[in-house]
Design a protein around this motif. Structure first.
Motif, PDB file in Angstrom:
ATOM      1  N   SER A   1       4.313   8.556  -3.184  1.00  0.00           N
ATOM      2  CA  SER A   1       3.984   8.513  -1.768  1.00  0.00           C
ATOM      3  C   SER A   1       4.247   9.860  -1.120  1.00  0.00           C
ATOM      4  O   SER A   1       4.949  10.722  -1.666  1.00  0.00           O
ATOM      5  CB  SER A   1       4.808   7.424  -1.060  1.00  0.00           C
ATOM      6  N   SER A   2       3.680  10.032   0.061  1.00  0.00           N
ATOM      7  CA  SER A   2       3.826  11.297   0.772  1.00  0.00           C
ATOM      8  C   SER A   2       5.258  11.547   1.232  1.00  0.00           C
ATOM      9  O   SER A   2       5.612  12.684   1.522  1.00  0.00           O
ATOM     10  CB  SER A   2       2.882  11.310   1.981  1.00  0.00           C
ATOM     11  N   ASP A   3       6.091  10.501   1.307  1.00  0.00           N
ATOM     12  CA  ASP A   3       7.488  10.700   1.710  1.00  0.00           C
ATOM     13  C   ASP A   3       8.429  10.800   0.516  1.00  0.00           C
ATOM     14  O   ASP A   3       9.649  10.728   0.679  1.00  0.00           O
ATOM     15  CB  ASP A   3       7.942   9.566   2.635  1.00  0.00           C
TER      16      ASP A   3
ATOM     17  N   LEU B   1       2.593   5.866  -8.786  1.00  0.00           N
ATOM     18  CA  LEU B   1       2.200   6.222  -7.430  1.00  0.00           C
ATOM     19  C   LEU B   1       3.302   7.045  -6.772  1.00  0.00           C
ATOM     20  O   LEU B   1       4.483   6.670  -6.819  1.00  0.00           O
ATOM     21  CB  LEU B   1       1.920   4.961  -6.610  1.00  0.00           C
TER      22      LEU B   1
ATOM     23  N   TYR C   1       0.851  -1.193   0.000  1.00  0.00           N
ATOM     24  CA  TYR C   1       0.000   0.000   0.000  1.00  0.00           C
ATOM     25  C   TYR C   1       0.885   1.241   0.000  1.00  0.00           C
ATOM     26  O   TYR C   1       1.766   1.393   0.848  1.00  0.00           O
ATOM     27  CB  TYR C   1      -0.907   0.001   1.225  1.00  0.00           C
ATOM     28  N   VAL C   2       0.674   2.111  -0.976  1.00  0.00           N
ATOM     29  CA  VAL C   2       1.481   3.330  -1.131  1.00  0.00           C
ATOM     30  C   VAL C   2       0.559   4.525  -0.906  1.00  0.00           C
ATOM     31  O   VAL C   2      -0.154   4.943  -1.826  1.00  0.00           O
ATOM     32  CB  VAL C   2       2.135   3.406  -2.524  1.00  0.00           C
ATOM     33  N   PRO C   3       0.529   5.099   0.304  1.00  0.00           N
ATOM     34  CA  PRO C   3      -0.327   6.266   0.535  1.00  0.00           C
ATOM     35  C   PRO C   3       0.254   7.495  -0.140  1.00  0.00           C
ATOM     36  O   PRO C   3       1.468   7.687  -0.177  1.00  0.00           O
ATOM     37  CB  PRO C   3      -0.318   6.395   2.064  1.00  0.00           C
ATOM     38  N   GLY C   4      -0.576   8.316  -0.677  1.00  0.00           N
ATOM     39  CA  GLY C   4      -0.114   9.521  -1.356  1.00  0.00           C
ATOM     40  C   GLY C   4      -1.031   9.873  -2.500  1.00  0.00           C
ATOM     41  O   GLY C   4      -2.247   9.927  -2.353  1.00  0.00           O
TER      42      GLY C   4
ATOM     43  N   ARG D   1       8.647   8.798  -2.298  1.00  0.00           N
ATOM     44  CA  ARG D   1       8.933   7.613  -3.101  1.00  0.00           C
ATOM     45  C   ARG D   1       8.026   7.570  -4.327  1.00  0.00           C
ATOM     46  O   ARG D   1       6.876   7.975  -4.272  1.00  0.00           O
ATOM     47  CB  ARG D   1       8.734   6.351  -2.277  1.00  0.00           C
TER      48      ARG D   1
END
Length: 700
Positions: free
Chosen positions: A150-152, A148, A97-100, A154
């Protein structure tokens, strides 16, 4: 990225392990959910196939093979496949799971990107594709929605979950992909390989630089037709001022002939990074004030809608032919043909049209800075040739000191010997030494001590992780990560998962609550309401909980049933009959039974019931419960009626007159006169008498 939509599976547990939280998206063959892996306590993206696909045995077999192939691909810029399995009629795929957000979100927000940002965002995408291509997988649906972010920070390329291994590919591919990014050979029903993904990357780069897609139209057929019959325009024709190198890169990637594109994503990655280092800051940070109209499209067409529609099959008018395998999902990925696997040192081929990099007959760039410039080059081609010559000129061609030939031979011998030793050492290290692969044993069901001893015997370093498990008893091994029969090297991490037994939940107190409140409280405690028994209760309102089994404070497994006893309210009984009683006695009798008493405002005359007594009640019959109200109607006694004088009338007429007034008549005849006799006297004669009383007549 996350879309919160109500779904019947929300809150369900799949395969006893994955608790579904919410739905993220729906695709052509599956629904993707955000879920929690209860075993490892981490979020995952759970892709669940649609029921009609999960019921197809042949599709499920291919689905399992493809999931295993994708699971072997591990790269920081590729969304990982973690697990695959079945739970009844549910077939699922667990992914990282990749949040963002996605690249599509970035393009929707910013429009055209600067070359610096576009190349920086594209770099990890191409690197991830290169790793996939080397593993024998081809994506077939590269588009901004599958990138995708991500918020960090990636960046990962997603949706490799349904790619097939190259060794398993033996059928003609169905036309699959998103029409705005689909390669011409897929429209023409040719085989897909790494160069098909590169074409999609080129289209995506065009959109990142210009803020729009190169081909638009009123239908998917029109767009696909343009991919087959038209060349992708130069980005600078939409955004004047872009560097020529960017035009060349887009045209190289989007050549209609696959042989004219980069042979691999690795080759494209090298060129992309070279351009990033050679462009000036002004060229990298160039931003157009405003982009012009879409190129190759139809004015007024809905580019954002039509350009991203999935396309399954096209009629022959668009250059497409239906494939044999109609069961393939429209959004699946396929594999690289074996002839394109592990390609090494393949030189870049010339572009089909427009600016090209000059080449000599053997397909390589001139190696000598002083080589003659080829004839017939355009101005853009001349600039490219000059840049390449300058780059070649920076490479030393002649040693400053020729040195001693014999000494050089000794040096080369030493170098070759060292290389041979290093190669032999590496072969021993990774073949038979500490770096040799070790098969992970199956420890499921063993005690924790036995499982640890077995892993230590294999020379594996491992860490312990305790989790709740509904099936495996406390202290026994649930399994390992990675799972057997995977192979690892001694220095690679292994996690031993040990069961803490089933997770227990405290039974809450629900006494006094309503049934709905009790059910909600039990559900919040991960328990359920069991059998509900109802009992009469004099004071507890109907529906309130009188008892529970097991009682509050006990600890039970998830989903255990709690039996409840609910009040059915007071027990009903026959209403007492108090007619004829005095109002005081009737009230006392009814209140003794728990009933309320109401006295009717109006009283009525009654011949038989004395005044002040109960002449009627409501309800008069049936059942009541304590607290119900009984209304009493009191009697005024008999009505007083004026007594007329009937002396001198015939008995017949006198009787009729008196009975019409409500009196009863008693006739005493003398000499047998009958009804024709004349009334000679009456008692009473005049005054008033109660209705229904007797009037005595004497007649002869």
């Amino acid at each position: 990225m996350q879309e919160h939509v109500a779904d019947p599976l929300a809150g369900a547990i799949v395969d006893g392990r994955y608790r579904i939280i919410s739905r993220l998206a729906r695709g052509g063959m599956s629904t993707v959910y955000l879920a929690t892996d209860n075993r490892l306590d981490r979020p995952v993206a759970l892709k669940i196939l649609y029921p009609h696909l999960a019921a197809d045995r042949f599709f499920l077999e291919r689905f399992e093979r493809e999931a295993k192939s994708a699971a072997r691909l591990s790269h920081p810029h590729v969304v990982g496949v973690l697990d695959q399995g079945y739970d009844g009629d549910i077939a699922y795929l667990a992914m990282e799971y990749v949040p963002g957000h996605t690249l599509r979100d970035t393009l929707n927000e910013k429009g055209a990107l600067t070359p610096r940002l576009a190349l920086a965002l594209l770099d990890p995408v191409v690197e991830g594709l290169a790793a996939a291509h080397q593993a024998g997988l081809v994506h077939r649906d590269v588009k901004p929605e599958n990138v995708l972010m991500s918020s960090d920070g990636r960046i990962k390329i997603g949706d490799f979950g349904l790619a097939r291994a190259a060794s398993a590919s033996n059928s003609t591919a169905t036309l699959i992909g998103t029409v705005a990014y689909i390669a011409p050979e897929l429209v023409s029903n040719a085989a897909a390989d790494a160069r098909s993904d590169i074409y999609s990357v080129g289209i995506m780069l065009f959109e990142m630089l210009t803020g729009r897609q190169p081909f638009t139209g009123e239908s998917s057929i029109q767009i696909a037709y343009q991919h087959v019959n038209s060349s992708v325009p130069l980005p600078s024709s939409v955004v004047p001022g872009l560097a020529p190198d960017l035009d060349e890169l887009v045209q190289w990637c989007t050549a209609r002939d696959p042989d004219q594109r980069p042979h691999s994503a690795t080759a494209l990655l090298g060129e992309l990074r070279h351009i990033r280092t050679t462009l000036s800051d002004r060229e990298l940070d160039f931003r157009a004030a405003m982009a012009g109209p879409a190129v190759g499209g139809v004015p007024g067409s809905d580019t954002g809608r039509l350009g991203t529609q999935p396309i399954n099959t096209l009629p022959a008018a668009a250059g497409a032919a239906a494939a044999d395998d109609h069961s393939e999902d429209p959004n699946r990925t396929t594999v690289i043909a074996p002839s394109y696997q592990r390609t090494t040192a393949i030189p870049r081929t010339p572009l089909p049209q427009g600016p090209v990099r000059p080449q000599v007959p053997d397909g390589t760039l001139p190696a000598v800075p002083g080589a003659a410039r080829p004839r017939g080059l355009s101005k853009r081609q001349e600039r490219a040739w000059e840049r390449e010559r300058a780059r070649q000129a920076r490479r030393p061609a002649v040693a400053l000191r020729p040195g001693n030939r014999r000494r050089r031979g000794v040096v080369w011998a030493v170098v070759l010997t060292l290389l041979a030793v290093l190669a032999a050492t590496a072969g021993w290290f990774f073949g038979m030494g500490p770096g040799a692969p070790i098969s992970i044993p199956d420890v499921t069901g063993r005690s924790s001590a036995d499982a640890q001893a077995l892993l230590q015997q294999r020379g594996l370093e491992f860490s312990l992780n305790e989790v709740f498990d509904e099936q495996i008893e406390r202290g026994l091994a649930v399994g390992t990560v990675p799972s057997p029969p995977a192979q690892v090297r001694w220095f690679e991490p292994v996690t031993l998962i040990v069961s803490k037994g089933p997770e227990l939940f405290e039974v809450p107190k629900v006494l006094g609550l309503t049934e709905e409140q009790a059910k909600a409280k039990l559900q919040a405690a991960n328990l359920t309401a069991g059998q509900i028994t109802r009992e009469y209760h004099a004071s507890a309102p109907a529906g309130s909980i009188l008892g529970q089994d097991p009682s509050a404070g006990e600890h039970l497994r998830r989903g255990s049933a709690i039996d409840l006893t609910a009040s059915a309210g007071p027990e009903p009984f026959d209403v007492p009959d108090v007619t004829g009683e005095s109002v005081e006695d009737a009230t006392s009798d009814l209140q003794r039974e728990g009933l309320k008493v109401s006295i009717a405002q109006d009283r009525v005359y009654d011949r038989e019931v004395d005044a002040g007594k109960v002449v009627s009640q409501s309800p008069a019959s049936g059942t009541v419960v304590p607290g119900d109200t009984v209304t009493l109607t009191l009697s005024l006694g008999p009505r007083m009626v004026d007594v007329p004088s009937v002396v001198g009338q015939s008995v017949r007429d006198a009787r009729r007159t008196l009975e019409d007034l409500g009196f009863e008549v008693d006739v005493r005849n003398f000499f047998f006169g009958g009804d024709d006799a004349t009334v000679r006297s009456q008692d009473p004669d005049g005054g008033t008498a109660p209705e229904g009383s007797v009037i005595t007549l004497r007649a002869f």
